[in-house]
Write a protein that holds these residues in place. Structure first.
Motif, PDB file in Angstrom:
ATOM      1  N   ASP A   1      36.540  28.812  56.897  1.00 28.24           N
ATOM      2  CA  ASP A   1      37.275  29.979  57.350  1.00 28.24           C
ATOM      3  C   ASP A   1      38.697  29.922  56.807  1.00 28.24           C
ATOM      4  O   ASP A   1      39.204  28.865  56.420  1.00 28.24           O
TER       5      ASP A   1
ATOM      6  N   CYS B   1      34.798  26.799  64.317  1.00 31.28           N
ATOM      7  CA  CYS B   1      34.127  28.096  64.130  1.00 31.28           C
ATOM      8  C   CYS B   1      32.747  28.121  64.793  1.00 31.28           C
ATOM      9  O   CYS B   1      31.902  28.945  64.441  1.00 31.28           O
TER      10      CYS B   1
ATOM     11  N   SER C   1      33.928  28.939  70.444  1.00 30.94           N
ATOM     12  CA  SER C   1      34.667  28.010  69.585  1.00 30.94           C
ATOM     13  C   SER C   1      36.059  27.679  70.110  1.00 30.94           C
ATOM     14  O   SER C   1      36.786  26.917  69.469  1.00 30.94           O
TER      15      SER C   1
ATOM     16  N   THR D   1      37.676  30.356  65.797  1.00 32.02           N
ATOM     17  CA  THR D   1      37.314  31.570  65.057  1.00 32.02           C
ATOM     18  C   THR D   1      35.875  31.940  65.405  1.00 32.02           C
ATOM     19  O   THR D   1      35.057  31.064  65.697  1.00 32.02           O
TER      20      THR D   1
ATOM     21  N   ASN E   1      29.400  28.920  60.145  1.00 28.44           N
ATOM     22  CA  ASN E   1      29.805  29.525  58.888  1.00 28.44           C
ATOM     23  C   ASN E   1      28.605  29.583  57.967  1.00 28.44           C
ATOM     24  O   ASN E   1      27.554  29.016  58.260  1.00 28.44           O
TER      25      ASN E   1
END
Length: 763
Positions: A28, A35, A363, A418, A486
């Motif tokens: 990120d 995340c 998160s 995130t 991710n």
């Protein structure tokens, strides 16, 4: 799967073997945040008066982070990256050693005050490692449990001691150059075990350190706890019983029954006499291990209890779980109070002075008031209830009684994360992936650069997917998952090398427009550009007699230069990285892979130091990047018939089938027809086997047809007379379509493609 020779096989027999995979995980833009959900928390108190307290968090994104804490802020001061799957738990062994466990089946040790250096990888479990427990006053003792039903007790000092020959139980990440410094922690940082509480050392000079096994679980272990001195260990899991062990020998002491569902959380008091357990049956139970029975049960929650934390005196318990609620319960009076409610299930709790940190499937991490040193202050606020001793009693109260009002509305501190990616779609162009995260934001990622090229905000994922649809057919050269929050892109040989595009379609300047570009090869070059530069600084350019960089028995036995590989003659044998394949150095992706030794590892591409070799990387990856060689390609040709439209006065220009690359554009077929009709080219443009000769198929992309229209900036068909149309299934084809696209979307039959041509009058 293809067959390869075994390096250890002297009779040259062959065996099927799946090659190692290379994965890269996107980062990120803000790498100082997790995340994905936070599975574990651990607080390290400052050892000096003016020192800083630290919070360690382990996440489903595969990393741990260290946060420097102050009264009103938390700053990420280090990221610990080496695990290749979820980090499930972490404990502190002494003042400097952090031990973590993961779904990658390993434990890892770290210098917790370093910049993120992994000092050792411990391999003993056969399945996900879910939980850890440490002895507060005996920092050498750590226990681990997992889905394989295994429980191991580790002597951390012995595990970190270098041995002459590593074995299956323990491997030093640093030996393969993947994880930096080879210096293990100084023994002085670990407190020694007293003679009365010592763990019997299971060591072997030939196989290194082997932990003690506590054998008895037949099913998964979800929770562990140990008393301060390391003389008692409790475990629980899917068997619904609490097992009690002597961790010094691994022997069973007792088995306690009472829960009716999985045991998810355990606590032991400092003496090891009292045990608290939390279960998926929504109950908390207090056990007297001396009496070998349950002395109290508490119906506080309305759903699974996943996290427990006790006050220093073991008089009160904080509990959280699937019902999104954090409760404080007086173990003596059974009085319970709702401290706060969350938006996500609570996975773990950690007390810090008079506050408590709560980790969830989100998160971010929240800090709440706890009054751990004087919990009665919380009850004085009112709103408490008496916990029943049967699970249905709490459920009935929640339905019939007054709605509970939480004591605290807002946390005193939030460590933000995130949003995790929860939905993705690989687009047809096989270079872009559309994602949606937990905040509802939809983004478009470019796989070959690892960056977001468009942030659409909170729009409909399905509608955006339809808008971005392209009628184009490119082989599936990679796969994607979002398990770590991710995008993780997986490359498997040989299928990852199946996709090619012309350089003009990638807007590569300075390269012949019709050069074929292998997407996986250029992506690997971009990923490993930093590594290759570092390698050349260390070793200089390749100087071996046959031009190969790789060496050693493992590579030699593969016969890389012969039947199994081919040199990519269409690409320059250099390390130049073209713009469509340049990865960000600000938010670099991480490589997850393994070589011939040491097992899987993970590291940012900018942290590679050039020392990594075939022990660390898959051989096929190095052979591609260093030697410009790819595995034999599957058939990249497309066979087709080229016939005049029905009723057309034109004669058939070719006899039999033609063959051309799948990525050949229809305008090249137009050029071929024009050459026959207008330029009156002889039929020797077609080889005996029906393959298009130079100027048409095969090496066609290297020639310019007509009057130099490429150089003038116009497409070839824009300057050709007469105007030719190519049809398939009576549908006029766009000149930009490839043969593969026509076959997939227009022809839609297993038989060889049939194309028709006609002259369009009046143009």
């Amino acid at each position: 799967m293809h067959r390869v020779g075994s390096a250890g096989n002297t009779n040259n027999s062959v065996r099927p073997r799946k090659e190692k995979r290379l994965t890269y995980v996107f980062s990120d833009a803000d790498d100082a945040k997790h995340c994905a959900g936070i599975n574990c928390l651990k607080v390290l108190k400052a050892t000096v008066s003016d020192g800083c307290d630290y919070l360690f968090t382990g996440s489903r994104d595969g990393t741990l982070k260290r946060w420097a804490l102050s009264e009103d802020s938390a700053t990420c001061s280090a990221t610990f990256e080496s695990h290749v799957d979820w980090v499930n738990d972490a404990v502190l062994a002494g003042d400097r050693t952090l031990v973590s466990c993961s779904s990658d089946t390993t434990l890892k040790t770290w210098n917790c005050l370093s910049d993120g250096t992994c000092t050792k990888t411990l391999r003993q479990h056969s399945d996900y490692v879910i939980c850890l427990a440490a002895a507060e006053k005996n920092s050498n003792v750590v226990a681990s449990g997992g889905l394989g039903g295994e429980v191991f007790i580790w002597d951390v000092e012995a595990a970190l001691t270098p041995v002459s020959k590593s074995g299956d139980a323990m491997e030093d990440d640093c030996s393969n150059g993947v994880n930096g410094s080879t210096n293990s922690l100084p023994v002085t940082s670990l407190r020694t075990i007293s003679s009365s509480n010592s763990i019997s050392a299971h060591t072997s000079q030939s196989h290194g350190y082997v932990p003690i096994g506590a054998k008895g679980h037949k099913e998964s272990v979800y929770a562990l706890a140990m008393n301060d001195s390391g003389t008692r260990l409790v475990s629980g899991g899917t068997e619904k019983v609490v097992r009690v062990w002597d961790p010094r020998t691994g022997s069973k002491a007792m088995k306690l029954r009472g829960h009716t569902d999985n045991i998810r959380a355990l606590l032991l008091d400092s003496t090891g006499r009292y045990c608290l357990s939390g279960s998926s049956d929504s109950m908390i139970r207090l056990w007297d291990l001396g009496m070998q029975r349950c002395v109290h049960s508490y119906a506080v929650h309305t759903d699974s209890v996943w996290a427990l934390a006790s006050t220093p005196t073991f008089s009160h318990v904080y509990s959280g779980g699937r019902d999104l609620s954090l409760y404080l319960t007086d173990l003596a009076t059974r009085e319970s109070i709702l401290l706060c409610t969350k938006e996500h299930p609570i996975l773990q709790l950690a007390l810090h002075d008079d506050s408590i940190w709560a980790a969830t499937t989100d998160s971010s991490v929240h800090r709440w008031p706890a009054e751990a040193h004087n919990p009665q202050k919380v009850f004085q606020r009112g709103g408490s209830f008496l916990a029943g001793n049967l699970s249905f009693s709490r459920a009935r109260v929640s339905l019939e009684g007054p709605t509970l009002v939480p004591v605290y509305k807002e946390p005193t501190l939030i460590i933000p994360g995130t949003p995790a990616i929860v939905q993705h779609e690989i687009l047809n162009n096989r270079r872009h992936v559309l994602t949606k995260d937990t905040a509802g934001s939809v983004k478009l990622w470019e796989i070959t650069r690892g960056i977001v090229i468009e942030d659409y905000g909170k729009v409909s994922f399905e509608e955006k997917k339809e808008q971005l649809f392209e009628m184009v057919s490119i082989p599936a050269w990679f796969t994607v998952d979002t398990r770590l929050g991710n995008l993780s892109v997986h490359l498997d040989t040989p299928q990852c090398f199946s996709a090619e595009m012309y350089s003009v379609d990638l807007n590569i300047v300075g390269k012949p427009e019709d050069d074929k570009v292998n997407l996986a090869r250029e992506t690997l070059k971009g990923l490993l550009a930093h590594w290759l530069a570092k390698r050349r600084q260390k070793h200089g350019p390749p100087t071996s007699a046959n031009g190969d960089v790789l060496s050693g028995k493992d590579i030699a036995h593969r016969n890389l230069g012969h039947s199994r590989v081919e040199v990519d003659g269409g690409a320059e044998n250099d390390s130049k990285v073209y713009p469509p394949f340049e990865f960000s150095t600000v938010s670099p992706p991480s490589v997850v892979t393994e070589g011939s030794q040491g097992g899987p590892w993970r590291k940012k591409i900018t942290d590679l130091d050039g020392s990594e070799d075939e022990k660390d990387f898959p051989w096929w990856c190095l052979d591609c990047v260093l030697n410009n060689r790819l595995p034999p390609k599957e058939n990249t040709k497309c066979s087709f018939y080229l016939l005049p439209c029905e009723g057309s006065p034109f004669q058939i220009l070719t006899q039999g089938k033609l063959s051309a690359p799948r990525i050949l554009r229809i305008h090249k077929v137009v050029n071929y027809v024009v050459e026959k009709l207008v330029l009156d080219k002889p039929l020797d443009n077609v080889n005996a086997d029906g393959t298009l000769a130079p100027g048409i198929g095969g090496p066609l992309q290297h020639s310019v047809v007509g009057d130099g229209s490429f150089r003038s900036g116009l497409k070839p068909w824009q300057k050709l007379k007469p105007s030719i149309e190519i049809l398939c299934n009576n549908k006029v084809l766009s000149p930009e379509m490839s043969l593969a696209t026509v076959r997939a979307y227009i022809w839609k039959k297993p038989e060889d493609l049939i194309l028709n041509y006609r002259v369009v009058q009046g143009r």
